[in-house]
Scaffold this active site. Structure first.
Site, mmCIF file in Angstrom:
data_model
loop_
_atom_site.group_PDB
_atom_site.id
_atom_site.type_symbol
_atom_site.label_atom_id
_atom_site.label_comp_id
_atom_site.label_asym_id
_atom_site.label_seq_id
_atom_site.Cartn_x
_atom_site.Cartn_y
_atom_site.Cartn_z
ATOM 1 N N ALA A 33 81.843 3.554 29.994
ATOM 2 C CA ALA A 33 81.197 3.943 31.253
ATOM 3 C C ALA A 33 82.179 3.750 32.389
ATOM 4 C CB ALA A 33 79.958 3.072 31.510
ATOM 5 N N LYS A 64 86.361 -6.726 40.214
ATOM 6 C CA LYS A 64 85.016 -7.297 40.253
ATOM 7 C C LYS A 64 85.091 -8.698 40.865
ATOM 8 C CE LYS A 64 83.309 -3.742 37.906
ATOM 9 N NZ LYS A 64 83.150 -3.611 36.489
ATOM 10 N N ASP A 119 71.214 -4.414 34.284
ATOM 11 C CA ASP A 119 70.002 -4.753 35.034
ATOM 12 C C ASP A 119 69.907 -3.958 36.336
ATOM 13 O OD1 ASP A 119 72.037 -6.032 36.467
ATOM 14 O OD2 ASP A 119 71.176 -8.045 36.333
ATOM 15 N N TYR A 175 76.287 4.329 40.785
ATOM 16 C CA TYR A 175 76.516 3.719 39.466
ATOM 17 C C TYR A 175 75.199 3.481 38.740
ATOM 18 C CZ TYR A 175 77.075 -0.103 36.092
ATOM 19 O OH TYR A 175 76.996 -0.893 34.974
#
Ligand code: NAD
Ligand code: TYD
Length: 356
Positions: free
Chosen positions: A81, A197, A133, A158
Site C-alpha cells: 500500500a 513516520k 484503524d 489515505y
C-alpha cells in the site's frame, strides 16, 4: 508456500523475517519497491532459498497471475500500500492507484487462481488483507475504542483509499466466496520503520540535532502496537480466523503524540546523551497542524483475544526501548534510507510548516 505483497516495507519485512525465523514454509515476496520498499530490510535473507523476491506491482495482473500459477501459494497476504497520510494529502493519486485499483486487480488475479484450485487446496486457501484503524475515522477523548462494528468514516485520502480496499475485499468474499480475512491494526512501531513516520522521524531528527516537529498541540492520540506483535496477530488470524471476518489489532497503548516524543527524548537522554548535557526535548518544535488531522484512534482488540487467544507481548515501555536501541544500533540503515528522495520529501513537508 505463502505469497506476501509489500514485503520490503516496514511491516511486511518484519513479517517475512519473523515468518522465516520460525517456519520453513517459503515466502514469495512481491514488492514494487517504491520509496518505502527497501531490500536492505531483507538483507539477512540473502542466499536463503526459502525467500523469493519479485519486483512487481500488485496492479500488474499478468505478472501476479503468472506468479500465482508458478508458485501455487496456499495463502496471499496483502501488505502492499501507499501508507503515509501526509503524502496522501500532497498527492492522493498513488493511493487510489495502489490501494484501490491495485487491491482490485490483486483480488481478481487471486480469484481466478483460487477458482482453479482442487477441492482441498481451494477450501484451505486464505487471502489476508492488512488494513488500518484509520478507516473508522476519529474518536473524541471519551468515546469507546473502535470495535469491528464501528462505522467506516475515513477522513484522509489515505484512510479513504484503505476503506475502499476493505470494502472490495469484503465484497469479493460476499459475492464470489473468496476466503478472505481482514485485519485492522493501530499505529505500528519498531525496527525498519521508515523515518517519515512519527517515532523514527523523531529518533533520527533528535540524533541529527534537528527540530522535532509536533503538529498542532501534540495532543492527538494514537494506539501504539509493536510491529512484531502485529506480525504474531496476523499469523494467528491466518491459522484460526473465521472466513469473511475482520479482526482489530491494537496494543492497548493510547498515548498523546507529545508524550511519545518526550518518551523518545528521555530514552535518548539515557542511551546517547547530547554532548551539551541538555535534553533532546529542547529540540521539540510545535508546527502547523496536518489538515483534517484525526484527533484520536483507539482499538478495542478484545475480539481477537476472546476468539483467537491473541494478546500483545510488548508493553509500550519495552517496545519503545527496543525500538530506540535498534535505531542507535543501525546508523548505516538510517543513512542509506536518507536518499535524495527522502530529503526532497522533508523539504516539501516541513519547509512550508510554520513554527507555532
Ligand atoms: P510501508 O509504506 O512501509 O510499505 C509498503 C510496501 O508496499 C513498500 O515496500 C512498497 O514498496 C510496497 N508497495 C507500494 N505500492 C505497491 C504496489 N503497487 N505493488 C507492490 N508493492 C507496493 O507500509 P507499512 O507501514 O509496512 O504498512 C503495510 C500495510 O499495513 C499497509 O497496507 C498499511 O496500510 C497497513 N497499516 C500500516 C500501519 C502502520 O502503522 N505502519 C498501521 C495500520 C495499517
Ligand atoms: P504518523 O506516524 O504519520 O501516523 P498516522 O498519521 O498514520 O497516525 O503520525 C502519527 C501521529 O504523529 C499523527 O497524529 C501525526 C503526528 N506527527 C507529528 O506530530 N509530527 C510529525 O512530524 C509526524 C510525521 C507525525
Amino acid at each position: 508456500m505463502i505469497l506476501v505483497t509489500g514485503g520490503a516495507g516496514f511491516i511486511g519485512a518484519n513479517f517475512v523475517l519473523d515468518w522465516l525465523a520460525s517456519n520453513d514454509e517459503s515466502v514469495v515476496n512481491v514488492d514494487k519497491l517504491t520509496y518505502a520498499g527497501n531490500l536492505e530490510n531483507l538483507a539477512s535473507l540473502q542466499g536463503d532459498a526459502r525467500h523469493v523476491f519479485v519486483q512487481a506491482d500488485i496492479g500488474d495482473s499478468a505478472v501476479i497471475s503468472a506468479l500465482l500459477q508458478q508458485h501455487q501459494p496456499r495463502v496471499v497476504i496483502n501488505f502492499a500500500a501507499e501508507s503515509h497520510v501526509d503524502r496522501s494529502i500532497h498527492g492522493p493519486e498513488d493511493f487510489i492507484q495502489t490501494n484501490v485499483v491495485g487491491t482490485f486487480r490483486l483480488l481478481e488475479a487471486v480469484r481466478a487462481y483460487w477458482n482453479e484450485l482442487e477441492h482441498e487446496a481451494k477450501s484451505s486457501f486464505r487471502f489476508l488483507h492488512v488494513s488500518t484503524d484509520e478507516v473508522y475515522g476519529t474518536l473524541s477523548p471519551t468515546e469507546p475504542a473502535f470495535t469491528e462494528d464501528h462505522n467506516y468514516e475515513p477522513n484522509s485520502p489515505y484512510s479513504a483509499s484503505k476503506a475502499a480496499s476493505d470494502h472490495l475485499v469484503r465484497a469479493w468474499h460476499h459475492t464470489y466466496g473468496l476466503p478472505v480475512l481482514t485485519t485492522n491494526c493501530s499505529n505500528n512501531y519498531g525496527p525498519l520503520h521508515f523515518p517519515e513516520k512519527l517515532i523514527p522521524l523523531m529518533i533520527v531528527n533528535a540524533l541529527a540535532g534537528k527540530p522535532l516537529p509536533i503538529y498542532g498541540d501534540g495532543m492527538q492520540v494514537r494506539d501504539w502496537l509493536y510491529v512484531r506483535d502485529h506480525c504474531s496477530a496476523i499469523r494467528r488470524v491466518l491459522e484460526a480466523g473465521k472466513l469473511g471476518e475482520t479482526y482489530n489489532v491494537g496494543g492497548w497503548n493510547e498515548k498523546a503524540n507529545i508524550d511519545i516524543v518526550k518518551t523518545v527524548c528521555a530514552l535518548l537522554d539515557e542511551l546517547r546523551p547530547r554532548g551539551d548535557g541538555l535534553s533532546y526535548a529542547e529540540q521539540i518544535t510545535y508546527v502547523t497542524d496536518r489538515p483534517g488531522h484525526d484527533r484520536r484512534y483507539a482499538i478495542d482488540a478484545r475480539k481477537l483475544e476472546r476468539e483467537l487467544g491473541w494478546k500483545p507481548a510488548e508493553t509500550f515501555e519495552t517496545g519503545i526501548r527496543k525500538t530506540v536501541q535498534w535505531y542507535l544500533d543501525n546508523p548505516q540503515w538510517v543513512q542509506n534510507v536518507q536518499s535524495g528522495s527522502y530529503r526532497d520529501w522533508l523539504q516539501k513537508q516541513y519547509a512550508a510548516k510554520a513554527s507555532t
